[in-house]
Design a protein around this motif. Structure first.
Motif, PDB file in Angstrom:
ATOM      1  N   HIS A  26       0.870  -1.181   0.000  1.00 45.31           N
ATOM      2  CA  HIS A  26       0.000   0.000   0.000  1.00 45.31           C
ATOM      3  C   HIS A  26       0.906   1.230   0.000  1.00 45.31           C
ATOM      4  CE1 HIS A  26      -2.969   2.962   1.101  1.00 45.31           C
ATOM      5  NE2 HIS A  26      -3.921   2.038   1.089  1.00 45.31           N
ATOM      6  N   PRO A  27       0.734   2.154  -0.969  1.00 49.74           N
ATOM      7  CA  PRO A  27       1.652   3.290  -1.061  1.00 49.74           C
ATOM      8  C   PRO A  27       1.458   4.362   0.013  1.00 49.74           C
ATOM      9  CG  PRO A  27      -0.022   3.470  -2.738  1.00 49.74           C
ATOM     10  CD  PRO A  27      -0.220   2.133  -2.069  1.00 49.74           C
ATOM     11  N   ASN A  28       0.286   4.403   0.657  1.00 47.70           N
ATOM     12  CA  ASN A  28       0.019   5.348   1.739  1.00 47.70           C
ATOM     13  C   ASN A  28       0.306   6.795   1.320  1.00 47.70           C
ATOM     14  OD1 ASN A  28      -0.870   6.085   4.261  1.00 47.70           O
ATOM     15  ND2 ASN A  28       1.024   5.553   5.315  1.00 47.70           N
ATOM     16  N   LEU A  29      -0.118   7.162   0.123  1.00 48.58           N
ATOM     17  CA  LEU A  29       0.061   8.521  -0.392  1.00 48.58           C
ATOM     18  C   LEU A  29      -1.117   9.392   0.037  1.00 48.58           C
ATOM     19  CD1 LEU A  29       1.240   7.774  -4.042  1.00 48.58           C
ATOM     20  CD2 LEU A  29       2.642   8.560  -2.123  1.00 48.58           C
ATOM     21  N   ARG A  30      -0.837  10.489   0.692  1.00 47.07           N
ATOM     22  CA  ARG A  30      -1.878  11.398   1.187  1.00 47.07           C
ATOM     23  C   ARG A  30      -2.261  12.392   0.092  1.00 47.07           C
ATOM     24  NH1 ARG A  30      -3.578  11.607   5.986  1.00 47.07           N
ATOM     25  NH2 ARG A  30      -1.801  10.456   6.814  1.00 47.07           N
ATOM     26  N   GLN A  31      -3.562  12.431  -0.225  1.00 46.94           N
ATOM     27  CA  GLN A  31      -4.095  13.341  -1.240  1.00 46.94           C
ATOM     28  C   GLN A  31      -5.139  14.241  -0.588  1.00 46.94           C
ATOM     29  OE1 GLN A  31      -3.118  13.452  -4.506  1.00 46.94           O
ATOM     30  NE2 GLN A  31      -1.642  11.841  -4.099  1.00 46.94           N
ATOM     31  N   THR A  78      -7.924  14.945   3.845  1.00 45.61           N
ATOM     32  CA  THR A  78      -6.989  14.139   3.058  1.00 45.61           C
ATOM     33  C   THR A  78      -7.424  12.683   3.100  1.00 45.61           C
ATOM     34  OG1 THR A  78      -5.505  13.726   4.926  1.00 45.61           O
ATOM     35  CG2 THR A  78      -5.023  15.655   3.548  1.00 45.61           C
ATOM     36  N   SER A  79      -6.943  11.928   2.129  1.00 43.71           N
ATOM     37  CA  SER A  79      -7.195  10.488   2.101  1.00 43.71           C
ATOM     38  C   SER A  79      -5.957   9.771   1.576  1.00 43.71           C
ATOM     39  CB  SER A  79      -8.387  10.151   1.209  1.00 43.71           C
ATOM     40  OG  SER A  79      -8.580   8.739   1.154  1.00 43.71           O
ATOM     41  N   THR A  80      -5.767   8.560   2.057  1.00 42.25           N
ATOM     42  CA  THR A  80      -4.682   7.700   1.600  1.00 42.25           C
ATOM     43  C   THR A  80      -5.229   6.435   0.946  1.00 42.25           C
ATOM     44  OG1 THR A  80      -4.586   6.771   3.828  1.00 42.25           O
ATOM     45  CG2 THR A  80      -3.012   8.521   3.308  1.00 42.25           C
ATOM     46  N   GLY A  95      -6.054   1.625  -4.592  1.00 48.64           N
ATOM     47  CA  GLY A  95      -6.426   0.370  -5.230  1.00 48.64           C
ATOM     48  C   GLY A  95      -7.795   0.407  -5.867  1.00 48.64           C
ATOM     49  N   ARG A  96      -8.157  -0.708  -6.456  1.00 45.81           N
ATOM     50  CA  ARG A  96      -9.442  -0.799  -7.161  1.00 45.81           C
ATOM     51  C   ARG A  96     -10.611  -0.550  -6.221  1.00 45.81           C
ATOM     52  NH1 ARG A  96     -12.855  -5.422 -10.036  1.00 45.81           N
ATOM     53  NH2 ARG A  96     -13.588  -4.192 -11.801  1.00 45.81           N
ATOM     54  N   TYR A  97     -10.444  -0.908  -4.940  1.00 47.15           N
ATOM     55  CA  TYR A  97     -11.525  -0.766  -3.964  1.00 47.15           C
ATOM     56  C   TYR A  97     -11.200   0.295  -2.918  1.00 47.15           C
ATOM     57  CZ  TYR A  97     -12.117  -5.091  -6.431  1.00 47.15           C
ATOM     58  OH  TYR A  97     -12.195  -6.013  -7.445  1.00 47.15           O
ATOM     59  N   GLN A  98     -10.169   1.115  -3.170  1.00 46.78           N
ATOM     60  CA  GLN A  98      -9.783   2.249  -2.339  1.00 46.78           C
ATOM     61  C   GLN A  98      -9.623   1.860  -0.859  1.00 46.78           C
ATOM     62  OE1 GLN A  98      -9.236   5.820  -3.783  1.00 46.78           O
ATOM     63  NE2 GLN A  98      -8.497   4.056  -4.910  1.00 46.78           N
ATOM     64  N   PHE A  99      -8.726   0.923  -0.623  1.00 45.10           N
ATOM     65  CA  PHE A  99      -8.411   0.479   0.735  1.00 45.10           C
ATOM     66  C   PHE A  99      -7.648   1.563   1.484  1.00 45.10           C
ATOM     67  CE2 PHE A  99      -8.470  -3.512  -1.720  1.00 45.10           C
ATOM     68  CZ  PHE A  99      -9.347  -4.266  -0.958  1.00 45.10           C
ATOM     69  N   MET A 100      -8.057   1.813   2.700  1.00 42.83           N
ATOM     70  CA  MET A 100      -7.294   2.685   3.595  1.00 42.83           C
ATOM     71  C   MET A 100      -6.158   1.843   4.187  1.00 42.83           C
ATOM     72  SD  MET A 100      -8.742   5.561   3.313  1.00 42.83           S
ATOM     73  CE  MET A 100      -8.125   6.523   4.674  1.00 42.83           C
ATOM     74  N   PRO A 101      -5.025   2.465   4.534  1.00 48.71           N
ATOM     75  CA  PRO A 101      -3.892   1.698   5.072  1.00 48.71           C
ATOM     76  C   PRO A 101      -4.249   0.854   6.304  1.00 48.71           C
ATOM     77  CG  PRO A 101      -3.179   3.905   4.538  1.00 48.71           C
ATOM     78  CD  PRO A 101      -4.683   3.879   4.364  1.00 48.71           C
ATOM     79  N   ASP A 102      -5.026   1.409   7.231  1.00 47.82           N
ATOM     80  CA  ASP A 102      -5.387   0.642   8.427  1.00 47.82           C
ATOM     81  C   ASP A 102      -6.286  -0.541   8.091  1.00 47.82           C
ATOM     82  OD1 ASP A 102      -3.896   2.345  10.001  1.00 47.82           O
ATOM     83  OD2 ASP A 102      -5.626   3.464  10.763  1.00 47.82           O
ATOM     84  N   THR A 103      -7.177  -0.351   7.137  1.00 48.73           N
ATOM     85  CA  THR A 103      -8.046  -1.451   6.705  1.00 48.73           C
ATOM     86  C   THR A 103      -7.200  -2.550   6.073  1.00 48.73           C
ATOM     87  OG1 THR A 103      -9.876   0.073   6.336  1.00 48.73           O
ATOM     88  CG2 THR A 103     -10.005  -2.075   5.236  1.00 48.73           C
ATOM     89  N   TRP A 104      -6.257  -2.160   5.210  1.00 46.57           N
ATOM     90  CA  TRP A 104      -5.399  -3.149   4.558  1.00 46.57           C
ATOM     91  C   TRP A 104      -4.543  -3.872   5.593  1.00 46.57           C
ATOM     92  CZ3 TRP A 104      -6.006  -5.568   0.306  1.00 46.57           C
ATOM     93  CH2 TRP A 104      -4.981  -6.394  -0.168  1.00 46.57           C
ATOM     94  N   ALA A 105      -4.015  -3.144   6.570  1.00 46.83           N
ATOM     95  CA  ALA A 105      -3.202  -3.765   7.625  1.00 46.83           C
ATOM     96  C   ALA A 105      -4.034  -4.785   8.412  1.00 46.83           C
ATOM     97  CB  ALA A 105      -2.634  -2.697   8.555  1.00 46.83           C
ATOM     98  N   GLY A 106      -5.299  -4.471   8.650  1.00 46.27           N
ATOM     99  CA  GLY A 106      -6.185  -5.420   9.332  1.00 46.27           C
ATOM    100  C   GLY A 106      -6.400  -6.684   8.513  1.00 46.27           C
ATOM    101  N   LEU A 107      -6.563  -6.518   7.205  1.00 52.37           N
ATOM    102  CA  LEU A 107      -6.703  -7.683   6.329  1.00 52.37           C
ATOM    103  C   LEU A 107      -5.426  -8.506   6.317  1.00 52.37           C
ATOM    104  CD1 LEU A 107      -8.620  -6.031   3.364  1.00 52.37           C
ATOM    105  CD2 LEU A 107      -9.502  -7.836   4.875  1.00 52.37           C
ATOM    106  N   GLN A 108      -4.284  -7.838   6.360  1.00 48.61           N
ATOM    107  CA  GLN A 108      -3.009  -8.561   6.389  1.00 48.61           C
ATOM    108  C   GLN A 108      -2.849  -9.364   7.673  1.00 48.61           C
ATOM    109  OE1 GLN A 108      -0.391  -5.173   5.334  1.00 48.61           O
ATOM    110  NE2 GLN A 108       0.236  -6.448   3.603  1.00 48.61           N
ATOM    111  N   ARG A 109      -3.354  -8.846   8.774  1.00 48.43           N
ATOM    112  CA  ARG A 109      -3.308  -9.613  10.036  1.00 48.43           C
ATOM    113  C   ARG A 109      -4.271 -10.802   9.976  1.00 48.43           C
ATOM    114  NH1 ARG A 109      -2.923  -4.419  11.932  1.00 48.43           N
ATOM    115  NH2 ARG A 109      -5.150  -4.260  12.385  1.00 48.43           N
ATOM    116  N   GLN A 110      -5.446 -10.584   9.381  1.00 47.08           N
ATOM    117  CA  GLN A 110      -6.473 -11.624   9.316  1.00 47.08           C
ATOM    118  C   GLN A 110      -6.138 -12.704   8.288  1.00 47.08           C
ATOM    119  OE1 GLN A 110     -10.360  -9.943   8.525  1.00 47.08           O
ATOM    120  NE2 GLN A 110     -11.421 -11.741   9.330  1.00 47.08           N
ATOM    121  N   TYR A 111      -5.591 -12.285   7.137  1.00 42.33           N
ATOM    122  CA  TYR A 111      -5.306 -13.202   6.033  1.00 42.33           C
ATOM    123  C   TYR A 111      -3.913 -12.921   5.474  1.00 42.33           C
ATOM    124  CZ  TYR A 111     -10.375 -13.773   6.230  1.00 42.33           C
ATOM    125  OH  TYR A 111     -11.658 -14.010   6.640  1.00 42.33           O
ATOM    126  N   PRO A 112      -2.866 -13.223   6.219  1.00 38.26           N
ATOM    127  CA  PRO A 112      -1.508 -12.845   5.792  1.00 38.26           C
ATOM    128  C   PRO A 112      -1.069 -13.469   4.473  1.00 38.26           C
ATOM    129  CG  PRO A 112      -1.428 -14.278   7.718  1.00 38.26           C
ATOM    130  CD  PRO A 112      -2.862 -13.913   7.500  1.00 38.26           C
TER     131      PRO A 112
END
Length: 142
Positions: free
Chosen positions: A56-61, A72-74, A77-94
Motif C-alpha cells: 500500500h503506497p500510503n500517499l496522502r491526497q 486528506t485520504s490515503t 487500489g481498485r476498492y480504495q483500501f485505507m492503510p489501516d483497513t489493509w493492515a487489518g486484512l493482512q493480520r487476518q489473512y496474511p
C-alpha cells in the motif's frame, strides 16, 4: 424457521467465491462507485496512478468535502483500501494479502464484504441488501 448457519469465513471459502459471476459483478460495481475504472488496481485517491503493487503506497491526497472542509485520504487500489483497513486484512489473512496485487485486492474486498455479513447476499444476487450492509465500508455507497 431457523436461519442456515453461515460458512466460516476461511481464506479457502473466500477464495472459492472469487469466480462467482455475482461476486465479479459486485466488485465491478464497487470499482465504478469508487471511481477506479481508469487505473483499476493501481489507482490512488483522486484518480492518480502508482505502478508498484508491492505494498500500500500510503500517499496522502487532499480534497474538499461536500461541506467545504479540507481533508486528506490515503485510499488506494481498485476498492480504495485505507492503510489501516489493509493492515487489518493482512493480520487476518496474511498469505492472501502479502502485497497489493490484483488477486490480493479482490480477495481483500471479498473479505470485507464477508466481514460485514453480506457475502451470501452478493453470491445470491441480492445487491441492494448487500450494499446496505457494506455501505459503512466504502464511502461511495449509501
Amino acid at each position: 424457521m431457523a436461519k442456515a448457519p453461515r460458512k466460516p469465513t476461511t481464506a479457502e471459502n473466500l477464495q472459492a467465491t472469487l469466480n462467482n459471476p455475482n461476486v465479479r459483478k459486485f466488485l465491478d460495481m464497487l470499482s465504478a462507485m469508487e471511481g477506479t475504472t481508469t487505473h483499476g488496481y493501481n489507482t490512488t485517491f483522486g484518480g492518480g496512478r502508482v505502478e508498484s503493487l508491492d505494498r500500500h503506497p500510503n500517499l496522502r491526497q487532499g480534497f474538499t468535502q461536500t461541506d467545504g472542509k479540507q481533508n486528506t485520504s490515503t485510499a488506494f487500489g481498485r476498492y480504495q483500501f485505507m492503510p489501516d483497513t489493509w493492515a487489518g486484512l493482512q493480520r487476518q489473512y496474511p498469505e492472501q494479502t502479502k502485497n497489493m496485487s490484483q488477486q490480493s485486492q479482490d480477495f481483500g474486498a471479498v473479505a470485507l464484504i464477508a466481514n460485514r455479513g453480506a457475502l451470501n447476499d452478493v453470491v445470491s444476487g441480492r445487491f441492494g441488501t448487500a450494499v446496505r450492509k457494506v455501505g459503512a465500508e466504502w464511502a461511495s455507497l449509501p
